[in-house]
Design a protein around this motif. Structure first.
Motif, short mmCIF file in Angstrom:
data_model
loop_
_atom_site.label_atom_id
_atom_site.label_comp_id
_atom_site.label_asym_id
_atom_site.label_seq_id
_atom_site.Cartn_x
_atom_site.Cartn_y
_atom_site.Cartn_z
N HIS A 1 0.82 -1.20 0.00
CA HIS A 1 0.00 0.00 0.00
C HIS A 1 0.86 1.26 0.00
O HIS A 1 1.85 1.37 0.74
CB HIS A 1 -0.94 0.01 1.20
N GLN A 2 0.48 2.19 -0.84
CA GLN A 2 1.20 3.45 -0.99
C GLN A 2 0.46 4.57 -0.25
O GLN A 2 -0.71 4.43 0.12
CB GLN A 2 1.34 3.80 -2.47
N SER A 3 1.14 5.70 -0.07
CA SER A 3 0.55 6.80 0.67
C SER A 3 -0.45 7.58 -0.18
O SER A 3 -0.53 7.39 -1.41
CB SER A 3 1.65 7.75 1.16
N ASP A 4 -1.19 8.47 0.46
CA ASP A 4 -2.19 9.27 -0.24
C ASP A 4 -1.57 10.34 -1.13
O ASP A 4 -2.29 11.00 -1.89
CB ASP A 4 -3.14 9.92 0.77
N THR A 5 -0.25 10.54 -1.05
CA THR A 5 0.40 11.52 -1.92
C THR A 5 1.10 10.85 -3.10
O THR A 5 1.84 11.51 -3.83
CB THR A 5 1.43 12.36 -1.14
N GLU A 6 0.87 9.53 -3.29
CA GLU A 6 1.54 8.80 -4.37
C GLU A 6 0.54 8.29 -5.40
O GLU A 6 -0.29 7.44 -5.09
CB GLU A 6 2.33 7.62 -3.79
N ASN A 7 0.60 8.84 -6.62
CA ASN A 7 -0.19 8.26 -7.70
C ASN A 7 0.34 6.86 -7.97
O ASN A 7 1.54 6.63 -8.07
CB ASN A 7 -0.12 9.13 -8.96
N CYS A 8 -0.57 5.89 -8.05
CA CYS A 8 -0.16 4.50 -8.18
C CYS A 8 -1.28 3.72 -8.83
O CYS A 8 -2.43 3.77 -8.36
CB CYS A 8 0.18 3.91 -6.81
#
Length: 470
Positions: free
Chosen positions: A355-362
Motif C-alpha cells: 500500500h502506498q501513501s495518499d500523496t503517491e499516484n499508483c
C-alpha cells in the motif's frame, strides 16, 4: 496516461512544456534542438528506496535540462535506450548498463512522446496541437484545422545527432504508436482518442485507428494509408465507471509471429487478426465492470494468455491503498483458447499489495515479459508504486516476487511521479521515471537467470517478439 482534450487542460499542460523549453525553442523548419553532453549527463542522487533483495538500482541518470516535464515510454536498439518525454526524447548509451551515458537529447515538444524504433528510424507521437510540423513552432489548439498532431520521424543513424526528416498528421494526433515491420515498409498503428465536434481534425465517433506506411527506401514519403474502424457498433459507452468510453484504442500490442494483436481500448479489451496489416479486424471483445480504463496489453511468449492493465484514475490518483482494494486499478489476466480466432477467458486479477501513501499516484501501467524460456514472468511499472516483478506461471494465482519502490515525490501533496514504463532488455530492467529520470535495475534471482540467454538487437515492447533461449 489518458489526456483530456479540454482546452483548459491542454493550455495548462502546454504552459508547462513552454516554460521547460523556453530557451531552446528557436529551431529551423523540421529541425530539433540538441543539448550538449555536459548538460545532458548532469548527476543527482536518487531518493530513499525500499526494495526486495533480488533487485538493485545500479544506475540513475536524471532528466537533462529542458526535459523537466514527464518522461514517457521506451524503445531499444542495439546498445541504446530511447526515453520519450513530453518535450522530445533522450538517447542513452547503455553499452555499459551500469554506467549509462546520454548520447543526445532532442527537444521537439508535442506531448505524450511515445516512441518506437526501426533500424535507423525513430517514430515519435505528438498529441498536443502544434502551430505546424516544426520543432518549437509553439502550441496551437485542437480547434485550428491547420494545427499539427501525429507522428514525427527521425533518422537516428547517428545517435549523437538525430535528424528530423518527416511528419505525418493523424486524426486526433497520436497518444501511442505501435510498430509492425514488413519486408519493404514499416506500418505504424496510431492510437488516439477524445474527439469533439469542436475539433475539425478529431470528430466523433472516432472508433478507428490510423495506419501509416513508411517505405524503408524512402521514409520521407510516409503517409496515412488506412483508417480502419474497429468498432462499427460503437463499443462500450454505457458502463457507469468508465474513465472514457471506447473511442478507438489507447494502446495496441502486436504479436507478428501469430498475426494477432491485443488492444486496450478504454472501455474494453480486444483481440485482433492482423494477417492483413492494413485491415486489422477485431475478433474478440471483453468488458469488465471493475475496469475504468483499459490501458495496455502484453501477451505471454506462447500467446496463450494476455495481461491487460486498468489505469484507474488516469495515472494521477492514489489507488494503491486498502480503501481502493485489490481489484480496481489492477492487471487482469486472460487465457486464450482456440487456434483460430481464440477466445479470451478471465483467469485472475493482480495488484501490488504494498500500500502506498495518499500523496503517491499508483496504478497498473506499462511492463514487459522477462524472457525466461518456458516461464511467465512480468516486470511492470506502477507509477509511484515502483517496479514490480510478477510470477504468473499459474495465471489464476499471480504473485509478486520482487519490487523496487522509491518514497513519494512529496509527503505533503499528491505530485505525479514514479515509473511510467519498466522493460527487460538484454540482462537489465530499464525504467522511465516520470520525475527522476532514467533508471537501470539488475535482477539477481535464480528463477530469472534463463532470461540472460535471450538477447535482442532491437525491442519495441508493443511489437512483441517470440523469443527462444540460446
Amino acid at each position: 496516461m489518458p489526456t483530456s482534450p479540454a482546452a483548459s487542460t491542454r493550455r495548462r499542460t502546454r504552459r508547462r512544456l513552454r516554460n521547460a523549453a523556453v530557451a531552446l525553442l528557436s529551431t529551423a523548419a523540421l529541425g530539433a534542438s540538441l543539448l550538449s553532453p555536459a548538460a545532458a549527463n548532469a548527476q543527482t542522487p536518487p531518493d530513499e528506496i525500499d526494495k526486495s533483495d533480488n533487485i538493485d538500482l545500479v544506475a540513475n541518470l536524471p532528466k537533462p535540462e529542458g526535459f523537466d516535464v514527464s518522461n514517457s515510454d521506451l524503445a531499444f536498439t542495439g546498445d541504446h535506450v530511447i526515453v520519450g518525454n513530453y518535450n522530445g526524447f533522450v538517447i542513452h548509451d547503455v553499452s555499459d548498463p551500469e554506467a549509462p551515458e546520454i548520447s543526445s537529447a532532442v527537444l521537439c515538444e508535442g506531448g505524450q512522446g511515445d516512441v518506437s524504433v526501426s533500424g535507423d528510424l525513430l517514430y515519435y507521437s505528438v498529441e498536443y496541437p502544434q502551430v505546424n510540423e516544426e520543432c518549437g513552432s509553439g502550441e496551437s489548439t485542437a480547434e485550428d484545422p491547420d494545427a499539427f498532431e501525429g507522428i514525427r520521424i527521425f533518422d537516428i543513424s547517428d545517435k549523437t545527432s538525430p535528424e528530423y526528416i518527416a511528419a505525418v498528421p493523424t486524426d486526433c494526433g497520436s497518444h501511442t504508436n505501435t510498430l509492425l515491420q514488413g519486408e519493404d515498409s514499416d506500418y505504424i498503428y496510431v492510437s488516439s482518442y477524445a474527439p469533439s465536434e469542436r475539433f475539425p481534425n478529431c470528430r466523433p465517433p472516432h472508433d478507428k485507428i490510423s495506419i501509416i506506411e513508411v517505405p524503408k527506401d524512402d521514409p520521407t514519403s510516409a503517409a496515412v494509408v488506412s483508417q480502419p474502424v474497429l468498432f462499427p457498433e460503437g463499443g462500450n459507452h454505457d458502463q457507469d465507471n468508465l474513465l472514457r468510453p471506447t473511442e478507438g484504442c489507447h494502446d495496441i500490442t502486436v504479436f507478428p509471429a501469430k498475426d494477432i494483436a491485443a488492444g486496450a481500448c478504454m472501455g474494453e479489451g480486444v483481440l485482433m487478426d492482423i494477417s492483413d496489416p492494413l485491415n486489422p479486424v477485431v475478433t474478440e471483445t471483453v468488458r469488465d465492470d471493475n475496469f475504468a480504463f483499459w490501458h495496455s496489453a502484453t501477451f505471454t511468449n506462447d500467446a496463450k494468455a494476455v495481461i491487460f492493465t486498468d489505469e484507474l484514475g488516469g495515472g494521477g490518483a492514489a489507488t494503491c491503498n486498502e480503501e481502493t482494494g485489490p481489484e480496481l486499478g489492477a492487471d487482469a489476466i486472460y487465457t486464450l483458447k482456440g487456434r483460430k480466432n481464440p477466445e479470451l477467458t478471465f483467469a485472475s486479477y493482480f495488484k501490488i499489495d504494498r500500500h502506498q501513501s495518499d500523496t503517491e499516484n499508483c496504478v497498473a501501467h506499462n511492463g514487459s515479459l522477462i524472457p525466461v524460456p518456458g516461464k511467465d514472468y512480468f516486470v511492470q511499472s506502477w507509477y509511484q508504486g515502483g517496479v514490480s516483478i510478477i510470477d504468473f506461471n499459474n495465471p489464476r494465482e499471480p504473485r509478486e516476487i520482487g519490487y523496487f519502490d522509491r518514497g513519494p515525490v512529496s509527503e505533503t501533496e499528491l505530485v505525479r511521479g514514479g515509473t511510467w514504463s519498466a522493460y527487460y532488455y538484454n540482462g537489465y530492467v530499464y525504467s522511465s521515471e516520470r520525475t527522476r529520470g532514467f533508471d537501470v535495475l539488475r535482477l539477481d534471482d535464480r528463477r530469472l537467470r534463463g532470461a540472460e540467454r535471450v538477447t535482442f538487437d532491437e525491442f519495441n515492447p508493443q511489437n512483441q517478439p517470440q523469443y527462444r533461449g540460446r
